[in-house]
Every structure is written in C-alpha cells, then in structure tokens.
Design a protein around this motif. Structure first.
Motif, PDB file in Angstrom:
ATOM      1  N   ASN A 164     -49.121  -5.509   0.004  1.00 25.73           N
ATOM      2  CA  ASN A 164     -47.866  -4.660   0.305  1.00 25.73           C
ATOM      3  C   ASN A 164     -46.645  -5.736   0.128  1.00 25.73           C
ATOM      4  O   ASN A 164     -46.419  -6.528   0.793  1.00 25.73           O
ATOM      5  CB  ASN A 164     -47.815  -3.995   1.761  1.00 25.73           C
ATOM      6  CG  ASN A 164     -46.820  -3.287   2.111  1.00 25.73           C
ATOM      7  OD1 ASN A 164     -45.876  -3.100   1.218  1.00 25.73           O
ATOM      8  ND2 ASN A 164     -46.767  -2.572   3.245  1.00 25.73           N
ATOM      9  N   THR A 213     -50.413 -10.305   1.961  1.00 22.45           N
ATOM     10  CA  THR A 213     -51.870  -9.615   1.707  1.00 22.45           C
ATOM     11  C   THR A 213     -52.612  -9.762   2.998  1.00 22.45           C
ATOM     12  O   THR A 213     -52.170 -10.551   4.008  1.00 22.45           O
ATOM     13  CB  THR A 213     -52.377 -10.504   0.790  1.00 22.45           C
ATOM     14  OG1 THR A 213     -51.869 -10.471  -0.484  1.00 22.45           O
ATOM     15  CG2 THR A 213     -53.934 -10.212   0.558  1.00 22.45           C
ATOM     16  N   SER A 235     -47.667  -0.736  -2.829  1.00 20.07           N
ATOM     17  CA  SER A 235     -48.693  -1.322  -2.353  1.00 20.07           C
ATOM     18  C   SER A 235     -50.201  -1.042  -3.217  1.00 20.07           C
ATOM     19  O   SER A 235     -50.353   0.109  -3.482  1.00 20.07           O
ATOM     20  CB  SER A 235     -48.803  -1.018  -0.864  1.00 20.07           C
ATOM     21  OG  SER A 235     -48.900   0.349  -0.789  1.00 20.07           O
TER      22      SER A 235
END
Length: 115
Positions: free
Chosen positions: A52, A56, A33
């Motif tokens: 991640n 988003t 991330s």
C-alpha cells in the motif's frame, strides 16, 4: 474492465516453496494497493500480504516466510512462499486497487501443503 489472472499454485511439501503470480490486463494501469488474501475451507478470507503506497504489511503467520513483490511494467504482483506449512493450505486470491477504476479480485489459485 480489469481482469486478474493468477498462476503458480499447486502442491508442495512442508518446508518447500511456491511462487504465485497475478497479472492484470490493460494498459497504463496504476495501483493504489496490491496484495494477496487466502481462504481455507470453512474459514474466513484473511489478508496474507499487501503493498500500500510505499509500505508492505504481512500477516503475523507468514512474516519472515513470504515475500510480496511487484513488476510495474508487467502489471504483475508476486508472492514468494518459503518454508511452507500445512496450515498455509488455502485458496489464494490476488487483490488490486486500481487507480481510477476500483477494486479487483483474481479467480483464486489452490495451494496445498502436504507430505
């Protein structure tokens, strides 16, 4: 082991724009991330935007105004900030969860929005 160097902060007028960049040192880095947090004086650090996996997420206060992006080849994450407001004034911190290495933070860059 990994260093994050931020740039692009400064002074902007309300309604203006700034683009923040964060470059990670090292070769062949992979990221679980990457994102941006901010902290205003006397306030708790808060999440602004994060990537991640394939998703988003943005804080409600910046959604529609800020855009996060990444350049995998350059190990860099950006935050394009448009329609800036005085309440966006804060120190912005880059965040990276590096595969096999852990979590790293940038040194912080000041963003000030004022007339």
């Amino acid at each position: 082991q990994v260093q994050l160097v931020e740039s692009g902060g400064g002074l902007a007028q309300p309604g203006g724009s700034l683009k923040l960049s964060c470059a990670a040192s090292g070769s062949s880095l992979g990221f679980n991330s990457m994102g941006w947090y901010r902290q205003a004086p006397g306030k708790q650090r808060e999440l602004v935007a994060i990537m991640n996996g394939g998703s988003t997420n943005y804080a409600a206060s910046v959604k529609g105004r800020f855009t996060i992006s990444r350049d995998n080849a350059k190990n860099t994450v950006h935050l394009q900030m448009n329609s800036l407001k005085p309440e966006d004034t804060a120190v912005y911190y880059c965040y990276c969860n590096v595969i096999g290495r852990g979590v790293y933070w940038g040194q912080g860059t000041q963003v000030t929005v004022s007339s």
